[in-house]
Design an enzyme around this catalytic site. Structure first.
Site, short mmCIF file in Angstrom:
data_model
loop_
_atom_site.label_atom_id
_atom_site.label_comp_id
_atom_site.label_asym_id
_atom_site.label_seq_id
_atom_site.Cartn_x
_atom_site.Cartn_y
_atom_site.Cartn_z
N ARG A 115 28.62 59.74 -16.34
CA ARG A 115 28.90 60.72 -17.37
C ARG A 115 28.09 62.00 -17.11
NH1 ARG A 115 26.65 59.62 -21.46
NH2 ARG A 115 25.75 57.60 -20.98
N TYR A 131 35.61 59.88 -13.11
CA TYR A 131 34.70 58.77 -13.45
C TYR A 131 35.01 58.21 -14.84
CZ TYR A 131 30.84 56.22 -15.35
OH TYR A 131 30.12 55.25 -16.00
N LYS A 173 34.31 56.50 -24.91
CA LYS A 173 33.25 57.28 -25.54
C LYS A 173 33.83 58.50 -26.27
CE LYS A 173 29.99 54.50 -24.69
NZ LYS A 173 29.58 54.06 -23.43
N HIS A 196 27.66 52.88 -31.09
CA HIS A 196 27.51 52.43 -29.70
C HIS A 196 26.82 51.05 -29.72
CE1 HIS A 196 25.86 53.56 -25.40
NE2 HIS A 196 26.93 52.80 -25.34
N SER A 239 22.79 53.51 -22.99
CA SER A 239 23.56 53.15 -21.80
C SER A 239 22.69 52.44 -20.77
CB SER A 239 24.16 54.40 -21.18
OG SER A 239 24.96 55.05 -22.13
N CYS A 271 21.16 49.64 -20.96
CA CYS A 271 19.95 49.03 -21.51
C CYS A 271 20.20 47.62 -22.04
CB CYS A 271 19.35 49.91 -22.60
SG CYS A 271 18.61 51.41 -21.95
N ASP A 312 30.21 47.17 -26.29
CA ASP A 312 29.83 48.59 -26.19
C ASP A 312 30.05 49.40 -27.47
OD1 ASP A 312 28.76 50.54 -24.28
OD2 ASP A 312 30.69 51.56 -24.43
N ARG A 361 30.63 50.00 -11.53
CA ARG A 361 31.10 49.31 -12.74
C ARG A 361 32.27 48.38 -12.45
NH1 ARG A 361 28.81 50.96 -18.04
NH2 ARG A 361 27.19 52.40 -17.42
P1 GTP Z 1 26.44 50.57 -20.77
O1 GTP Z 1 27.67 49.90 -20.30
O2 GTP Z 1 26.03 51.72 -19.90
O3 GTP Z 1 26.50 50.98 -22.20
O4 GTP Z 1 25.22 49.54 -20.54
P2 GTP Z 1 24.75 48.23 -21.33
O5 GTP Z 1 23.88 48.61 -22.48
O6 GTP Z 1 25.88 47.34 -21.60
O7 GTP Z 1 23.75 47.55 -20.26
P3 GTP Z 1 23.93 46.23 -19.36
O8 GTP Z 1 23.98 44.98 -20.18
O9 GTP Z 1 25.03 46.45 -18.40
O10 GTP Z 1 22.55 46.22 -18.58
C1 GTP Z 1 22.12 47.29 -17.79
C2 GTP Z 1 20.96 46.90 -16.91
O11 GTP Z 1 19.92 46.34 -17.68
C3 GTP Z 1 21.35 45.85 -15.87
O12 GTP Z 1 20.79 46.23 -14.63
C4 GTP Z 1 20.70 44.60 -16.38
O13 GTP Z 1 20.36 43.74 -15.31
C5 GTP Z 1 19.49 45.10 -17.15
N1 GTP Z 1 19.15 44.18 -18.26
C6 GTP Z 1 20.00 43.75 -19.22
N2 GTP Z 1 19.37 42.90 -20.08
C7 GTP Z 1 18.10 42.81 -19.65
C8 GTP Z 1 16.95 42.09 -20.12
O14 GTP Z 1 16.97 41.36 -21.12
N3 GTP Z 1 15.79 42.27 -19.42
C9 GTP Z 1 15.73 43.07 -18.31
N4 GTP Z 1 14.56 43.18 -17.69
N5 GTP Z 1 16.80 43.75 -17.83
C10 GTP Z 1 17.96 43.63 -18.49
C1 SPV Z 2 27.74 54.20 -21.18
O1 SPV Z 2 27.31 55.05 -20.38
O2 SPV Z 2 27.20 54.00 -22.29
C2 SPV Z 2 28.89 53.36 -20.82
C3 SPV Z 2 29.66 53.73 -19.65
O3 SPV Z 2 29.23 52.42 -21.52
S1 SPV Z 2 30.65 55.10 -19.97
O4 SPV Z 2 32.00 54.63 -20.26
O5 SPV Z 2 30.62 55.87 -18.73
O6 SPV Z 2 30.15 55.85 -21.08
MN MN Z 3 27.88 52.20 -23.28
#
Ligand code: GTP
Ligand code: SPV
Ligand code: MN
Length: 586
Positions: A71, A199, A208, A228, A250, A252, A279, A371
C-alpha cells in the site's frame, strides 16, 4: 451485453468508458466458465502462472511490478468536501481539483485494453447489512482476485435492483507509474479511483478502500462501525462459543490469531478456535444491546512469509487450492515457497521478481509483503457462522501492536470509555505492508490510521457514542505479543500460545477470574495465565506483565503531542482519560 438494467450503473459505466476508452467492455457474471476464460488469457500474457495442479490445484502465481508491492499511504487520499473532515491523519485535496487531476491520468488509460465490470457484495448478498460495489478495472488479476475476496457476480445486480446505492470503484493499471499512482476516496460520492498500481491493497477496492475507508464514513452516519479487526470464536470444553474482535495494525498478527491452533493441553480439554474473519469487521448494535460482528469479505489476503505448518497450519491449508499467490518464490516443480515456510530454501527456484535465485547470497526469495489470496471457505477452522448475516455477538474487543518494551502482554481497560482511550493510544512498529521505513514506532489508533475515511477525532467520538448506546458493551483489552529481551528476541512464544491470554480475556468477560488493578488498567495475576507446556516460566511472565513507569511517562508525553494535532476534534473524554493516566503515574 450489460447484465443489469439499472440505469445508474449503465450511465456510470458509459461515462467511465468514455474517459478511459477501453477497446471493449466485459460484464463479469461470476460464472466459473467466464473466470476460467480470463485465467487462460492471463496465463497467455504471463499475468498469471499456473502452479502444479497435483500439489496446488486451481492455484496461480502473480508477480506485481517490483515498484508496486505494498500500500502507498503517501499517495492515498480522502477527498471530502472540507479538509477538516479528512482530518490531520489523512492526505487531502479539494475533490474538484483531484477529479481534474485524475481525469487527466485516466483519460485513454484503457486504450487497447478491456474494461471489466465487476459487481460484488461486502457481506452476504441480500442481507440487510450487505453493501454493494462495482469495480471497473483493466486488470484480470483484479477480476479473479475479487472473485475470491468478495461475493461476486450477477446476483449482486438482482440484490441492487434499480437502486443508485452502490460504491463506484474505478481502477486502471495505466502504466504503473509510481509518480502518478493515486488511491483516492470521495466519501460524499461513494466513489474510489485507483490508478497506476496493481498491488492488492491498492486495487482490490472492496477491501481497505470500500470496507474500511468508505464504510467508516457510512457507518458513522448510519450508527455502526467498520473496523480493521479479525473476528474469532473460542469454544470452551463446555461447548460454549464466545467471540472476540481484535484490531492489530497491518502485518501484526490478525490472520495468525484468527486461525489459532490451541496448544495441546487445550486441545485435549476440548478447546477449539473458529475463524469468522481475519482483517475487517462490520459491527452493529443488536436488539439485545450487544455488539454483533460480520466479516464482509469472502477470502483472505494474507501475509505469506512466516506462514508455516507450525505457525499457521490453517492458513496454509486454506491456500492449498484455488489460491493466487503474489510475489512469492516459484520452485522448480512449480509450487511456491517463502521465508519461514520451511527451514531449507528450495534449490533451482525463481525469486519473487522471477529471477534465478541463490539463497546462499543472502537475498530474500519472497517479498516481505508477499501474499496469498485464498477462499475463506477453504480454511479448516472457518466458523459455522461465517455466512450468518446476523454475525456473531462480541464479548471482547482486543487492541494490540508491536511494542518491544512499553505495552505488557495483556491488560484490560476499566470500562468502554477507558477502552476507547486504550485504542486511541495504540502505537506499533511499522511493517512491510506499506511502503516506507519498517520498524519505526508510530501511533496507529485502533489500527485504523491508514484506513479511517474521516477525521480521527470524530471517529473517536463515534466510538464513545457507540458505547453509550450499547447496553452490554464488550470488555476492551490490549495485547502485545512482541515484547523483546535485551538481545531483541521475542520473549513470548506467540502464535498458538496466545490461547493462554485469550482464555484469561474470556474469563474476564464472563466474570470468572480476578485481576490486579494497575496504573494502566487491570492486569492478570501471574498465576492466572496458564503456562504448562508453554516453555515460559512465572518469572518471565512477570517480566511480560511489567509496566515501566518511566516508559509510560514518556508515552504520555508522546500521546499528548499526538492528541494536539486534533485540536477541537479531540473528545473531552479522551483528554480526561489522559489526565487520569498521567496522575496515576505520578
Ligand atoms: P495484514 O494482512 O497486513 O492486516 O496482517 P495481519 O495483522 O493479518 O498479520 P499476520 O497474521 O499475517 O502476521 C504478520 C506477521 O506477524 C507474520 O510474519 C507472522 O509470522 C507474525 N506474527 C503473527 N503472530 C505472531 C505472534 O504471536 N508472535 C510473533 N512473534 N509473531 C507473530
Ligand atoms: C493490510 O495492509 O492491512 C492488509 C493488506 O490487510 S492490504 O490489502 O494491502 O491492505
Ligand atoms: Mn489488514
Amino acid at each position: 451485453m450489460s447484465l443489469t438494467e439499472n440505469e445508474h450503473v449503465i450511465k456510470w459505466v458509459q461515462e467511465m468508458a468514455a474517459m478511459t476508452q477501453p477497446d471493449r467492455i466485459v460484464w463479469i457474471d461470476g460464472s466459473e466458465e467466464q473466470l476460467e476464460e480470463l485465467r487462460r488469457e492471463a496465463m497467455a500474457t504471463g499475468e498469471l502462472i499456473k502452479l502444479n495442479e497435483e500439489y496446488l490445484p486451481g492455484c496461480y502465481l502473480h508477480r506485481s511490478d517490483p515498484n508496486d508491492v505494498a500500500r502507498v499511504e503517501d499517495r492515498t487520499f480522502i477527498c471530502s468536501e472540507k479538509q477538516e473532515d479528512a482530518g490531520p491523519t489523512n492526505n487531502w485535496m479539494d475533490p474538484k481539483e483531484m477529479y481534474k487531476k485524475l481525469r487527466g491520468i485516466f483519460t485513454g488509460s484503457m486504450r487497447g485494453r478491456t474494461m471489466y465490470v465487476v459487481p460484488y457484495s461486502m457481506g452476504v448478498v441480500g442481507s440487510p447489512f450487505a453493501k454493494y460495489g462495482i469495480e471497473l478495472t483493466d486488470s484480470i488479476y483484479v477480476v479473479v482476485s475479487m472473485a475470491i475476496m468478495t461475493r461476486m457476480g450477477r446476483e449482486v445486480y438482482e440484490a441492487l435492483g434499480d437502486s443508485p446505492d452502490f460504491v463506484k470503484g474505478l481502477h486502471s493499471k495505466a502504466d504503473l507509474d509510481p509518480e502518478r499512482r493515486y488511491i483516492v476516496h470521495f466519501p460524499q460520492d461513494n466513489t474510489i479511483w485507483s490508478v497506476n498500481s496493481g498491488y492488492g491493497g491498492n486495487v482490490l477496492l472492496g477491501k481497505k478502500c470500500f470496507a474500511l475507508r468508505i464504510a467508516s464514513v457510512l457507518s458513522r452516519k448510519e450508527g455502526w462501525m467498520a473496523e480493521h479487526m479479525l473476528i474469532l470464536g473460542i469454544e470452551n470444553p463446555r461447548g460454549e462459543v464466545r467471540y472476540l474482535a481484535a484490531a492489530f495494525p497491518s502485518a501484526c498478527g490478525k490472520t495468525n490469531l484468527a486461525m489459532l491452533v490451541p496448544p495441546e493441553i487445550y486441545r485435549k480439554e476440548g478447546w477449539k478456535v473458529w475463524c469468522v474473519g481475519d482483517d475487517i469487521a462490520w459491527l452493529r448494535i443488536g436488539h439485545d444491546g450487544r455488539l454483533w460482528a460480520v466479516n464482509p469479505e469472502f477470502g483472505f489476503f494474507g501475509v505469506a512469509p512466516g506462514t508455516s505448518e507450525k505457525s499457521n497450519p490453517n492458513a496454509l491449508a486454506a491456500t492449498r487450492k484455488n489460491t493466487i499467490f503474489t510475489n512469492v518464490v516459484l520452485t522448480a516443480d512449480n509450487t511456491v515457497w517463502w521465508e519461514g515456510m520451511t527451514d531449507t530454501p528450495p534449490r533451482g527456484a525463481l525469486n519473487w521478481k522471477g529471477e534465478p535465485w541463490d539463497p546462499s547470497d543472502g537475498s530474500k526469495g519472497a517479498h516481505p509483503n508477499s501474499r496469498f489470496t485464498a477462499p475463506a471457505l477453504n480454511c479448516p477452522c472457518i466458523s459455522p457462522e461465517f455466512n450468518n448475516p446476523q454475525g456473531v455477538p462480541i464479548s471482547a474487543i482486543v487492541f494490540g501492536g508491536r511494542r518491544a518494551k512499553t505495552a505488557p502482554l495483556v491488560y484490560q481497560s476499566r470500562d468502554w470509555y477507558h477502552g476507547v482511550f486504550v485504542g486511541s493510544i495504540m502505537a506499533s512498529e511499522t511493517t512491510a505492508a506499506a511502503t516506507g521505513a519498517v520498524g519505526v514506532v508510530r501511533r496507529d489508533p485502533m489500527a485504523m490510521l491508514p484506513f479511517c475515511g474521516y477525521n480521527m477525532g470524530d471517529y473517536w467520538q463515534h466510538w464513545l457514542d457507540m458505547g453509550s448506546k450499547l447496553k452490554n458493551p464488550p470488555k476492551v483489552f490490549n495485547v502485545n505479543w512482541f515484547r523483546t529481551d535485551d538481545q531483541g528476541r521475542f520473549i513470548w512464544p506467540g502464535f498458538g500460545e496466545n490461547m493462554r491470554v485469550l482464555e484469561w480475556i474470556m474469563a474476564r468477560c464472563f466474570d470468572e477470574i480476578g485481576a490486579t488493578e494497575a496504573t494502566i488498567g487491570y492486569l492478570p495475576r501471574p498465576e492466572d495465565i496458564r503456562l504448562e507446556g508453554s516453555g515460559v516460566d512465572r518469572d518471565t511472565l512477570r517480566v511480560l506483565l511489567s509496566v515501566d513507569r518511566e516508559l509510560w511517562r514518556a508515552e504520555c508525553r508522546d500521546i499528548r503531542e499526538f492528541y494536539e494535532k486534533f485540536g477541537d476534534k479531540l473528545p473531552q473524554k479522551l483528554k480526561e482519560e489522559l489526565e487520569i493516566l498521567d496522575t496515576k503515574l505520578d
